[in-house]
Design a protein around this motif. Structure first.
Motif, mmCIF file in Angstrom:
data_model
loop_
_atom_site.group_PDB
_atom_site.id
_atom_site.type_symbol
_atom_site.label_atom_id
_atom_site.label_comp_id
_atom_site.label_asym_id
_atom_site.label_seq_id
_atom_site.Cartn_x
_atom_site.Cartn_y
_atom_site.Cartn_z
ATOM 1 N N UNK A 47 26.556 -26.510 -42.316
ATOM 2 C CA UNK A 47 27.895 -26.916 -41.890
ATOM 3 C C UNK A 47 28.851 -26.968 -43.072
ATOM 4 N N UNK A 48 30.026 -26.367 -42.877
ATOM 5 C CA UNK A 48 31.063 -26.367 -43.905
ATOM 6 C C UNK A 48 32.001 -27.540 -43.645
ATOM 7 N N UNK A 49 32.352 -28.236 -44.692
ATOM 8 C CA UNK A 49 33.289 -29.353 -44.555
ATOM 9 C C UNK A 49 34.715 -28.825 -44.470
ATOM 10 N N UNK A 50 35.547 -29.547 -43.740
ATOM 11 C CA UNK A 50 36.966 -29.209 -43.588
ATOM 12 C C UNK A 50 37.171 -27.784 -43.084
ATOM 13 N N UNK A 51 36.386 -27.395 -42.115
ATOM 14 C CA UNK A 51 36.485 -26.054 -41.547
ATOM 15 C C UNK A 51 37.194 -26.162 -40.196
ATOM 16 N N UNK A 52 38.239 -25.387 -40.009
ATOM 17 C CA UNK A 52 39.018 -25.429 -38.769
ATOM 18 C C UNK A 52 38.357 -24.581 -37.689
ATOM 19 N N UNK A 53 38.213 -25.159 -36.497
ATOM 20 C CA UNK A 53 37.658 -24.429 -35.359
ATOM 21 C C UNK A 53 38.691 -24.378 -34.243
ATOM 22 N N UNK A 54 38.605 -23.351 -33.439
ATOM 23 C CA UNK A 54 39.485 -23.244 -32.279
ATOM 24 C C UNK A 54 38.796 -23.894 -31.092
ATOM 25 N N UNK A 56 38.798 -22.570 -27.995
ATOM 26 C CA UNK A 56 38.539 -21.584 -26.951
ATOM 27 C C UNK A 56 37.075 -21.625 -26.520
ATOM 28 N N UNK A 57 36.843 -21.272 -25.281
ATOM 29 C CA UNK A 57 35.464 -21.168 -24.809
ATOM 30 C C UNK A 57 35.149 -19.679 -24.724
ATOM 31 N N UNK A 58 34.465 -19.214 -25.730
ATOM 32 C CA UNK A 58 34.094 -17.811 -25.880
ATOM 33 C C UNK A 58 32.730 -17.794 -26.559
ATOM 34 N N UNK A 59 31.656 -18.117 -25.806
ATOM 35 C CA UNK A 59 30.339 -18.323 -26.431
ATOM 36 C C UNK A 59 29.816 -17.120 -27.207
ATOM 37 N N UNK A 60 29.135 -17.455 -28.292
ATOM 38 C CA UNK A 60 28.462 -16.450 -29.107
ATOM 39 C C UNK A 60 27.030 -16.921 -29.368
ATOM 40 N N UNK A 61 26.138 -15.958 -29.543
ATOM 41 C CA UNK A 61 24.735 -16.261 -29.841
ATOM 42 C C UNK A 61 24.497 -15.989 -31.318
ATOM 43 N N UNK A 62 24.187 -17.036 -32.060
ATOM 44 C CA UNK A 62 23.928 -16.894 -33.489
ATOM 45 C C UNK A 62 22.588 -16.226 -33.750
ATOM 46 N N UNK A 63 22.438 -15.684 -34.947
ATOM 47 C CA UNK A 63 21.187 -15.020 -35.327
ATOM 48 C C UNK A 63 20.016 -16.007 -35.343
ATOM 49 N N UNK A 64 20.323 -17.301 -35.294
ATOM 50 C CA UNK A 64 19.276 -18.324 -35.256
ATOM 51 C C UNK A 64 18.888 -18.708 -33.831
ATOM 52 N N UNK A 65 19.475 -18.033 -32.826
ATOM 53 C CA UNK A 65 19.121 -18.292 -31.433
ATOM 54 C C UNK A 65 19.868 -19.461 -30.816
ATOM 55 N N UNK A 69 30.120 -22.441 -29.181
ATOM 56 C CA UNK A 69 31.242 -22.366 -28.237
ATOM 57 C C UNK A 69 32.126 -21.150 -28.477
ATOM 58 N N UNK A 70 32.277 -20.744 -29.728
ATOM 59 C CA UNK A 70 33.128 -19.599 -30.068
ATOM 60 C C UNK A 70 32.785 -19.130 -31.487
ATOM 61 N N UNK A 71 33.330 -17.990 -31.890
ATOM 62 C CA UNK A 71 33.020 -17.470 -33.226
ATOM 63 C C UNK A 71 33.386 -18.423 -34.361
ATOM 64 N N UNK A 72 34.499 -19.138 -34.234
ATOM 65 C CA UNK A 72 34.896 -20.019 -35.338
ATOM 66 C C UNK A 72 33.911 -21.178 -35.500
ATOM 67 N N UNK A 73 33.362 -21.674 -34.385
ATOM 68 C CA UNK A 73 32.358 -22.737 -34.472
ATOM 69 C C UNK A 73 31.097 -22.222 -35.156
ATOM 70 N N UNK A 74 30.679 -21.000 -34.824
ATOM 71 C CA UNK A 74 29.500 -20.409 -35.466
ATOM 72 C C UNK A 74 29.732 -20.256 -36.966
ATOM 73 N N UNK A 75 30.896 -19.738 -37.339
ATOM 74 C CA UNK A 75 31.194 -19.512 -38.754
ATOM 75 C C UNK A 75 31.317 -20.816 -39.528
ATOM 76 N N UNK A 76 31.848 -21.861 -38.884
ATOM 77 C CA UNK A 76 31.937 -23.162 -39.563
ATOM 78 C C UNK A 76 30.558 -23.804 -39.735
ATOM 79 N N UNK A 77 29.588 -23.308 -38.988
ATOM 80 C CA UNK A 77 28.214 -23.769 -39.146
ATOM 81 C C UNK A 77 27.415 -22.839 -40.054
#
Length: 88
Positions: A47-54, A56-65, A69-77
């Motif tokens: 998890x990245x600190x001070x990371x802005x997420x949107x 939107x509900x646009x689910x993505x499946x991370x490489x970790x399975x 909720x959306x690409x920005x949430x995945x990237x902030x993690x």
């Protein structure tokens, strides 16, 4: 009938040729294992600190399975490799 000719191959040349093949195969195996291990390391959730997420509900499946909720949430993690849609 034609004469049969025997071709003699120097045993040292043959042994050297076999060692070269073995060496090339070992290098290829090492490269493949290095690539596979890198992709596993890149798929850790951090998890990245001070990371802005949107919101939107646009689910993505991370490489970790894990479904995010959306690409920005995945990237902030810390997940950079994901596919669109939820995980099965």
């Amino acid at each position: 009938m034609g004469k049969k000719t025997n071709v003699l191959i120097d045993e040292n040349i043959l042994k050297t040729y076999h060692w070269k093949i073995i060496l090339y195969l070992l290098v290829l195996l090492w490269i493949c294992l290095s690539i596979l291990s890198c992709s596993k390391d890149e798929c850790r959730e951090e998890k990245k600190e001070n990371c802005a997420v949107t919101f939107e509900i646009n689910p993505v499946c991370g490489c970790n399975g894990v479904t995010y909720e959306n690409p920005s949430t995945a990237e902030c993690n810390g997940i950079k490799d994901y596919t669109m849609g939820s995980c099965n």
